[in-house]
Design a protein around this motif. Structure first.
Motif, PDB file in Angstrom:
ATOM      1  N   HIS A   1       0.822  -0.966  -0.200  1.00  0.00           N
ATOM      2  CA  HIS A   1      -0.066   0.050  -0.119  1.00  0.00           C
ATOM      3  C   HIS A   1       0.820   1.386  -0.111  1.00  0.00           C
ATOM      4  O   HIS A   1       1.849   1.230   0.894  1.00  0.00           O
ATOM      5  CB  HIS A   1      -1.019   0.113   1.080  1.00  0.00           C
ATOM      6  CG  HIS A   1      -0.269  -0.289   2.466  1.00  0.00           C
ATOM      7  ND1 HIS A   1       0.324   0.671   3.176  1.00  0.00           N
ATOM      8  CD2 HIS A   1      -0.067  -1.430   3.121  1.00  0.00           C
ATOM      9  CE1 HIS A   1       0.995   0.300   4.339  1.00  0.00           C
ATOM     10  NE2 HIS A   1       0.498  -1.059   4.437  1.00  0.00           N
ATOM     11  N   PRO A   2       0.495   2.135  -0.757  1.00  0.00           N
ATOM     12  CA  PRO A   2       1.409   3.543  -0.938  1.00  0.00           C
ATOM     13  C   PRO A   2       1.376   4.200   0.378  1.00  0.00           C
ATOM     14  O   PRO A   2       0.225   4.285   1.029  1.00  0.00           O
ATOM     15  CB  PRO A   2       0.727   4.261  -2.058  1.00  0.00           C
ATOM     16  CG  PRO A   2      -0.501   3.637  -2.305  1.00  0.00           C
ATOM     17  CD  PRO A   2      -0.711   2.347  -1.564  1.00  0.00           C
ATOM     18  N   HIS A   3       2.400   4.763   0.701  1.00  0.00           N
ATOM     19  CA  HIS A   3       2.567   5.743   1.930  1.00  0.00           C
ATOM     20  C   HIS A   3       1.749   6.853   1.726  1.00  0.00           C
ATOM     21  O   HIS A   3       1.794   7.318   0.605  1.00  0.00           O
ATOM     22  CB  HIS A   3       4.009   5.947   2.253  1.00  0.00           C
ATOM     23  CG  HIS A   3       3.913   6.493   3.730  1.00  0.00           C
ATOM     24  ND1 HIS A   3       4.185   7.990   4.040  1.00  0.00           N
ATOM     25  CD2 HIS A   3       4.570   5.990   4.888  1.00  0.00           C
ATOM     26  CE1 HIS A   3       4.092   8.125   5.257  1.00  0.00           C
ATOM     27  NE2 HIS A   3       4.345   7.059   5.766  1.00  0.00           N
ATOM     28  N   PRO A   4       1.077   7.549   2.543  1.00  0.00           N
ATOM     29  CA  PRO A   4       0.163   8.880   2.321  1.00  0.00           C
ATOM     30  C   PRO A   4       0.814   9.941   1.704  1.00  0.00           C
ATOM     31  O   PRO A   4       0.402  10.598   0.740  1.00  0.00           O
ATOM     32  CB  PRO A   4      -0.566   8.981   3.561  1.00  0.00           C
ATOM     33  CG  PRO A   4      -0.592   8.042   4.221  1.00  0.00           C
ATOM     34  CD  PRO A   4       0.724   7.086   3.955  1.00  0.00           C
ATOM     35  N   LYS A   9       2.810  10.291  -6.320  1.00  0.00           N
ATOM     36  CA  LYS A   9       4.288  10.601  -6.871  1.00  0.00           C
ATOM     37  C   LYS A   9       5.048   9.555  -7.311  1.00  0.00           C
ATOM     38  O   LYS A   9       5.540   8.620  -6.423  1.00  0.00           O
ATOM     39  CB  LYS A   9       5.044  11.198  -5.673  1.00  0.00           C
ATOM     40  CG  LYS A   9       4.250  12.542  -5.232  1.00  0.00           C
ATOM     41  CD  LYS A   9       4.817  13.223  -3.910  1.00  0.00           C
ATOM     42  CE  LYS A   9       4.253  14.351  -3.480  1.00  0.00           C
ATOM     43  NZ  LYS A   9       4.855  14.851  -2.273  1.00  0.00           N
ATOM     44  N   PRO A  10       4.827   9.178  -8.623  1.00  0.00           N
ATOM     45  CA  PRO A  10       5.386   7.862  -8.958  1.00  0.00           C
ATOM     46  C   PRO A  10       6.885   7.847  -8.644  1.00  0.00           C
ATOM     47  O   PRO A  10       7.404   6.544  -8.302  1.00  0.00           O
ATOM     48  CB  PRO A  10       5.160   7.783 -10.472  1.00  0.00           C
ATOM     49  CG  PRO A  10       4.073   8.689 -10.527  1.00  0.00           C
ATOM     50  CD  PRO A  10       4.296   9.859  -9.703  1.00  0.00           C
ATOM     51  N   TRP A  14       8.706   4.558  -6.362  1.00  0.00           N
ATOM     52  CA  TRP A  14       9.584   3.915  -6.839  1.00  0.00           C
ATOM     53  C   TRP A  14      10.831   3.939  -6.466  1.00  0.00           C
ATOM     54  O   TRP A  14      11.495   2.889  -5.975  1.00  0.00           O
ATOM     55  CB  TRP A  14       9.811   4.465  -8.512  1.00  0.00           C
ATOM     56  CG  TRP A  14      10.965   3.462  -9.056  1.00  0.00           C
ATOM     57  CD1 TRP A  14      10.751   2.357  -9.903  1.00  0.00           C
ATOM     58  CD2 TRP A  14      12.278   3.616  -9.088  1.00  0.00           C
ATOM     59  NE1 TRP A  14      11.869   1.726 -10.271  1.00  0.00           N
ATOM     60  CE2 TRP A  14      12.860   2.456  -9.940  1.00  0.00           C
ATOM     61  CE3 TRP A  14      13.186   4.810  -8.863  1.00  0.00           C
ATOM     62  CZ2 TRP A  14      14.346   2.763 -10.032  1.00  0.00           C
ATOM     63  CZ3 TRP A  14      14.838   4.666  -8.738  1.00  0.00           C
ATOM     64  CH2 TRP A  14      15.111   3.488  -9.498  1.00  0.00           C
ATOM     65  N   ALA A  15      11.252   4.906  -5.798  1.00  0.00           N
ATOM     66  CA  ALA A  15      12.576   5.050  -4.810  1.00  0.00           C
ATOM     67  C   ALA A  15      12.379   4.593  -3.581  1.00  0.00           C
ATOM     68  O   ALA A  15      13.266   4.040  -3.159  1.00  0.00           O
ATOM     69  CB  ALA A  15      13.034   6.575  -4.940  1.00  0.00           C
ATOM     70  N   ALA A  20      10.185   0.802   1.940  1.00  0.00           N
ATOM     71  CA  ALA A  20       8.918   0.984   2.755  1.00  0.00           C
ATOM     72  C   ALA A  20       8.220  -0.783   2.798  1.00  0.00           C
ATOM     73  O   ALA A  20       7.775  -0.964   3.943  1.00  0.00           O
ATOM     74  CB  ALA A  20       7.705   1.579   1.780  1.00  0.00           C
ATOM     75  N   SER A  21       8.456  -1.560   2.032  1.00  0.00           N
ATOM     76  CA  SER A  21       8.215  -2.858   1.796  1.00  0.00           C
ATOM     77  C   SER A  21       8.835  -3.667   3.055  1.00  0.00           C
ATOM     78  O   SER A  21       8.062  -4.547   3.669  1.00  0.00           O
ATOM     79  CB  SER A  21       8.454  -3.539   0.419  1.00  0.00           C
ATOM     80  OG  SER A  21       8.064  -4.945   0.539  1.00  0.00           O
ATOM     81  N   LEU A  22      10.185  -3.343   2.997  1.00  0.00           N
ATOM     82  CA  LEU A  22      10.946  -4.177   4.002  1.00  0.00           C
ATOM     83  C   LEU A  22      10.539  -3.564   5.379  1.00  0.00           C
ATOM     84  O   LEU A  22      10.174  -4.593   6.422  1.00  0.00           O
ATOM     85  CB  LEU A  22      12.463  -3.696   3.800  1.00  0.00           C
ATOM     86  CG  LEU A  22      13.442  -4.370   4.773  1.00  0.00           C
ATOM     87  CD1 LEU A  22      13.641  -5.824   4.696  1.00  0.00           C
ATOM     88  CD2 LEU A  22      14.775  -3.601   4.824  1.00  0.00           C
TER      89      LEU A  22
END
Length: 37
Positions: A1-4, A9-10, A14-15, A20-22
């Motif tokens: 899930h994307p961070h708010p 902001k692609p 991506w960066a 964040a996944s880790l």
């Protein structure tokens, strides 16, 4: 899930996505290990 703060902001997603996944996986593993059974 994307961070708010990176939503929409692609380049930021991506960066920061792998980091964040880790962090999310580590937090989930700790929660699972410390959850009462």
């Amino acid at each position: 899930h994307p961070h708010p703060s990176t939503a929409g902001k692609p380049a930021a997603q991506w960066a920061l996505g792998p980091f964040a996944s880790l962090v999310d996986r580590t937090r989930d593993a700790i929660d699972a290990a410390t959850r009462p059974r």
